[in-house]
Design an enzyme around this catalytic site. Structure first.
Site, mmCIF file in Angstrom:
data_model
loop_
_atom_site.group_PDB
_atom_site.id
_atom_site.type_symbol
_atom_site.label_atom_id
_atom_site.label_comp_id
_atom_site.label_asym_id
_atom_site.label_seq_id
_atom_site.Cartn_x
_atom_site.Cartn_y
_atom_site.Cartn_z
ATOM 1 N N HIS A 1 1.551 3.898 1.895
ATOM 2 C CA HIS A 1 2.138 4.680 2.995
ATOM 3 C C HIS A 1 3.660 4.767 2.874
ATOM 4 O O HIS A 1 4.322 3.820 2.444
ATOM 5 C CB HIS A 1 1.739 4.077 4.347
ATOM 6 C CG HIS A 1 0.312 4.385 4.714
ATOM 7 N ND1 HIS A 1 -0.395 3.662 5.634
ATOM 8 C CD2 HIS A 1 -0.530 5.369 4.267
ATOM 9 C CE1 HIS A 1 -1.616 4.176 5.748
ATOM 10 N NE2 HIS A 1 -1.721 5.205 4.938
ATOM 11 N N HIS B 1 4.878 -4.697 10.934
ATOM 12 C CA HIS B 1 5.290 -4.008 12.160
ATOM 13 C C HIS B 1 5.411 -4.978 13.333
ATOM 14 O O HIS B 1 4.673 -5.955 13.411
ATOM 15 C CB HIS B 1 4.269 -2.923 12.557
ATOM 16 C CG HIS B 1 4.258 -1.735 11.644
ATOM 17 N ND1 HIS B 1 5.117 -0.667 11.793
ATOM 18 C CD2 HIS B 1 3.497 -1.460 10.562
ATOM 19 C CE1 HIS B 1 4.874 0.230 10.853
ATOM 20 N NE2 HIS B 1 3.892 -0.222 10.085
ATOM 21 N N ASP C 1 0.010 -3.835 6.380
ATOM 22 C CA ASP C 1 -0.651 -3.280 7.566
ATOM 23 C C ASP C 1 -2.115 -3.707 7.650
ATOM 24 O O ASP C 1 -2.924 -3.014 8.271
ATOM 25 C CB ASP C 1 -0.583 -1.742 7.538
ATOM 26 C CG ASP C 1 0.806 -1.208 7.827
ATOM 27 O OD1 ASP C 1 1.707 -1.997 8.167
ATOM 28 O OD2 ASP C 1 0.991 0.021 7.691
ATOM 29 N N ASP D 1 6.161 4.649 4.893
ATOM 30 C CA ASP D 1 7.078 3.701 5.537
ATOM 31 C C ASP D 1 7.078 2.347 4.827
ATOM 32 O O ASP D 1 7.792 1.430 5.237
ATOM 33 C CB ASP D 1 6.745 3.546 7.036
ATOM 34 C CG ASP D 1 5.351 3.036 7.308
ATOM 35 O OD1 ASP D 1 4.422 3.372 6.551
ATOM 36 O OD2 ASP D 1 5.170 2.285 8.295
ATOM 37 N N HIS D 2 6.321 2.226 3.740
ATOM 38 C CA HIS D 2 6.315 1.004 2.931
ATOM 39 C C HIS D 2 6.912 1.217 1.543
ATOM 40 O O HIS D 2 7.449 0.287 0.950
ATOM 41 C CB HIS D 2 4.881 0.454 2.804
ATOM 42 C CG HIS D 2 4.312 0.045 4.132
ATOM 43 N ND1 HIS D 2 4.131 -1.255 4.498
ATOM 44 C CD2 HIS D 2 3.934 0.794 5.206
ATOM 45 C CE1 HIS D 2 3.650 -1.303 5.736
ATOM 46 N NE2 HIS D 2 3.530 -0.073 6.187
ATOM 47 N N HIS E 1 -7.322 -0.755 5.987
ATOM 48 C CA HIS E 1 -6.288 0.184 6.458
ATOM 49 C C HIS E 1 -6.146 1.315 5.443
ATOM 50 O O HIS E 1 -6.171 2.500 5.802
ATOM 51 C CB HIS E 1 -4.988 -0.587 6.628
ATOM 52 C CG HIS E 1 -3.796 0.235 6.975
ATOM 53 N ND1 HIS E 1 -3.660 0.875 8.186
ATOM 54 C CD2 HIS E 1 -2.668 0.516 6.275
ATOM 55 C CE1 HIS E 1 -2.503 1.521 8.207
ATOM 56 N NE2 HIS E 1 -1.886 1.328 7.058
ATOM 57 N N HIS F 1 0.853 -1.200 0.000
ATOM 58 C CA HIS F 1 0.000 0.000 0.000
ATOM 59 C C HIS F 1 0.877 1.234 0.000
ATOM 60 O O HIS F 1 2.098 1.143 0.089
ATOM 61 C CB HIS F 1 -0.996 -0.020 1.162
ATOM 62 C CG HIS F 1 -0.374 0.098 2.529
ATOM 63 N ND1 HIS F 1 0.468 -0.849 3.050
ATOM 64 C CD2 HIS F 1 -0.490 1.061 3.487
ATOM 65 C CE1 HIS F 1 0.845 -0.477 4.269
ATOM 66 N NE2 HIS F 1 0.287 0.676 4.549
#
Ligand SMILES: [Zn+2]
Length: 250
Positions: free
Chosen positions: A55, A178, A140, A57-58, A116, A53
């Protein structure tokens, strides 16, 4: 046989890697420097990237990895490409698509799991002569004893997504993005105080964390026993548990 490694990144992310002694694919490389250092240390060549996805941090490390190696295959959700968040995708995936990861020919199936985010997809690989167990990269959406926050999707969408993931084979290795396991388990005990499996899992995961070890991968079988969101029973109950977790302080 293929190995699966979780590369720690940022404070609590894992960048998952599938690899043999020569080649690797990585999932959600939020930080390119962690990936590049790991490749160098292990003398591996990166062949491609899977993205769950949009975001940061990905996906934050994708541009730098492509700068270092422009021929990488980058697979991610078609919705991410359409929204303009993943302009460098070489394969825009939708539900049910299957890719074969080179050089092994490992089949990986795409599952759309909104909740999410709306673009979220997971990658599932069945048992294979190169894998001990089926494998799930779930970003996530599904965490050990938890699920992602509902930033874009509805509780109904998350419930449908978790129900699909929970129906995968019990032995499936669950590679979440995570290390949230201990705080998730503390909430799980709050949600289901008499569930002994949750108490036992908190004890074993606490021991792992005390030694500085990862609590992942999880398994689908373990999530069915201990995950209060998988076990919610309905979208309405999931919504209640999700909002209770959002304000829960263990
Ligand atoms: Zn996210």
């Amino acid at each position: 046989m293929l190995s699966v490694s979780g590369l720690p990144a940022f404070t609590d992310n894992y960048i998952w890697a599938i690899h043999d002694a020569a080649s690797a694919w990585v999932v959600d490389p939020g930080d390119a420097s962690e990936v590049l250092a790991w490749l160098e240390r292990n003398r591996l060549r990166l062949l491609g990237i899977l993205l769950t996805h949009h975001h940061g941090d990905h996906i934050g490390g994708v541009r730098e990895l492509l700068d270092a190696q422009p021929d990488l295959v980058v697979i991610g959700p078609r919705a991410g490409r359409d929204a303009g968040t993943m302009p460098w995708l070489t394969c825009a995936a939708v539900d049910g698509d299957t890719f074969r990861l080179a050089p092994w020919g490992l089949p990986v199936e795409v599952m759309e799991t909104p909740g999410h985010t709306l673009d979220h997809i997971c990658y599932f690989s069945e048992a294979h002569d190169l894998l001990d167990d089926p494998l799930l990269f779930c970003g996530d959406t599904l965490f050990a004893a938890g699920c992602g926050r509902l930033f874009e999707g509805t509780a109904e969408q998350m419930w449908d997504s978790l129900t699909r993931l929970a129906a995968l084979p019990a032995g499936t290795r669950v590679c979440c993005a995570h290390e949230y396991t201990l705080s998730n388990l503390r909430f799980a005990i709050h949600a289901e105080p008499s569930n002994r499996d949750i108490h036992a899992r908190l004890a074993s995961c606490s021991a792992l964390r005390d030694q500085g070890l990862s609590t992942l991968p999880s398994s689908i079988g373990l999530e069915r026993l201990t995950n209060p969101f998988v076990r919610a029973g309905s979208a309405g109950e999931l919504a209640k548990r999700r909002s209770a977790k959002d304000s829960f302080r263990a």
